[in-house]
Design an enzyme around this catalytic site. Structure first.
Site, PDB file in Angstrom:
ATOM      1  CE1 TYR A   1     -13.204  25.188  35.249  1.00  0.00           C
ATOM      2  CE2 TYR A   1     -15.306  25.201  34.478  1.00  0.00           C
ATOM      3  CZ  TYR A   1     -14.504  25.757  35.006  1.00  0.00           C
ATOM      4  OH  TYR A   1     -14.569  26.818  35.713  1.00  0.00           O
TER       5      TYR A   1
ATOM      6  CG  HIS B   1     -10.662  19.293  39.585  1.00  0.00           C
ATOM      7  ND1 HIS B   1     -10.054  18.476  40.733  1.00  0.00           N
ATOM      8  CD2 HIS B   1     -11.347  20.444  40.208  1.00  0.00           C
ATOM      9  CE1 HIS B   1     -10.849  18.980  41.923  1.00  0.00           C
ATOM     10  NE2 HIS B   1     -11.243  20.204  41.559  1.00  0.00           N
TER      11      HIS B   1
ATOM     12  CG  ASN C   1     -17.704  24.313  45.132  1.00  0.00           C
ATOM     13  OD1 ASN C   1     -18.345  24.288  44.320  1.00  0.00           O
ATOM     14  ND2 ASN C   1     -17.188  25.370  45.726  1.00  0.00           N
TER      15      ASN C   1
ATOM     16  CG  ASP D   1      -9.218  15.547  41.117  1.00  0.00           C
ATOM     17  OD1 ASP D   1     -10.232  15.581  41.188  1.00  0.00           O
ATOM     18  OD2 ASP D   1      -8.615  16.399  41.096  1.00  0.00           O
TER      19      ASP D   1
ATOM     20  CG  ASN E   1     -12.947  21.913  48.113  1.00  0.00           C
ATOM     21  OD1 ASN E   1     -12.655  21.499  49.239  1.00  0.00           O
ATOM     22  ND2 ASN E   1     -12.265  22.994  47.231  1.00  0.00           N
TER      23      ASN E   1
END
Length: 198
Positions: free
Chosen positions: A26, A31, A78, A103, A124
């Site tokens: 990631y 994100h 989330n 973001d 989320n």
């Protein structure tokens, strides 16, 4: 004046929360711009954000004349609210002193939006923080990462992808300004930061 905790040490008066997902896969994705901003602040303040506390990697720092807790939740995006709720409860920090950096696909790459409060806008991580704080009255710094290229493109694939070329440069620039905006919010208040950075 800092509120004093029972041990006599000045307590944290602000939380600065960068949203993202843990793991190399990631790293530097759209994100994860919130994590990138926390890393930038950590570098500028010369403190590692790696103490595991409140379901987040954390460290305390002086920023904008206040004592703040820098946070990178280690839950998935989330579930970010779990970390924020624990830290806010421990330090008795009200929502209006919880700054969240995230973001924003509705903004073009590199555009910054500072807001005092508001809805999750389909994000989320923000949605979960609102649920856990029972409030949407917390300041946020949203970094534009751009719209997905066409309607059929999977949103998850888009936000978990890495910006390239001019988009990368624009996002990197926005992350640097977002770090400044966080300090401006603490030092001068949200309206002043909005005037400067929006």
């Amino acid at each position: 004046m800092f509120p004093f905790r029972k041990n006599g040490a000045p307590g944290v008066t602000w939380l600065v929360v960068g949203l993202g997902n843990m793991g190399d896969q990631y790293d530097r994705t759209r994100h994860n711009v919130g994590f990138d901003v926390i890393d930038l602040l950590a570098d500028q303040l010369n403190i590692p954000v790696q103490r595991l506390k409140f379901k987040a990697l954390t460290n305390t720092a002086e920023l904008g004349g206040a004592k703040v807790l820098l946070m990178k939740p280690v839950t998935f995006m989330n579930l970010s609210g779990e970390a924020v709720e624990q830290a806010a409860a421990f330090y008795k920090v009200p929502p209006e002193r919880v700054i969240v950096v995230s973001d924003e696909v509705a903004l073009p790459p590199g555009k910054l939006r500072v807001r005092p409060s508001g809805s999750a806008g389909g994000h989320n991580g923000l949605k979960n923080i609102i649920a856990h704080l029972h409030s949407d009255q917390f300041p946020r710094v949203r970094i534009g990462v751009g719209q997905k290229p066409h309607p059929d493109y999977d949103m998850a694939d888009w936000v978990l992808g890495r910006p390239q070329g001019a988009d990368r440069d624009a996002v990197d620039g926005a992350e640097a300004r977002a770090a400044q905006a966080v300090e401006a919010i603490i030092k001068d208040g949200v309206p002043s930061a909005m005037n400067r950075f929006n």
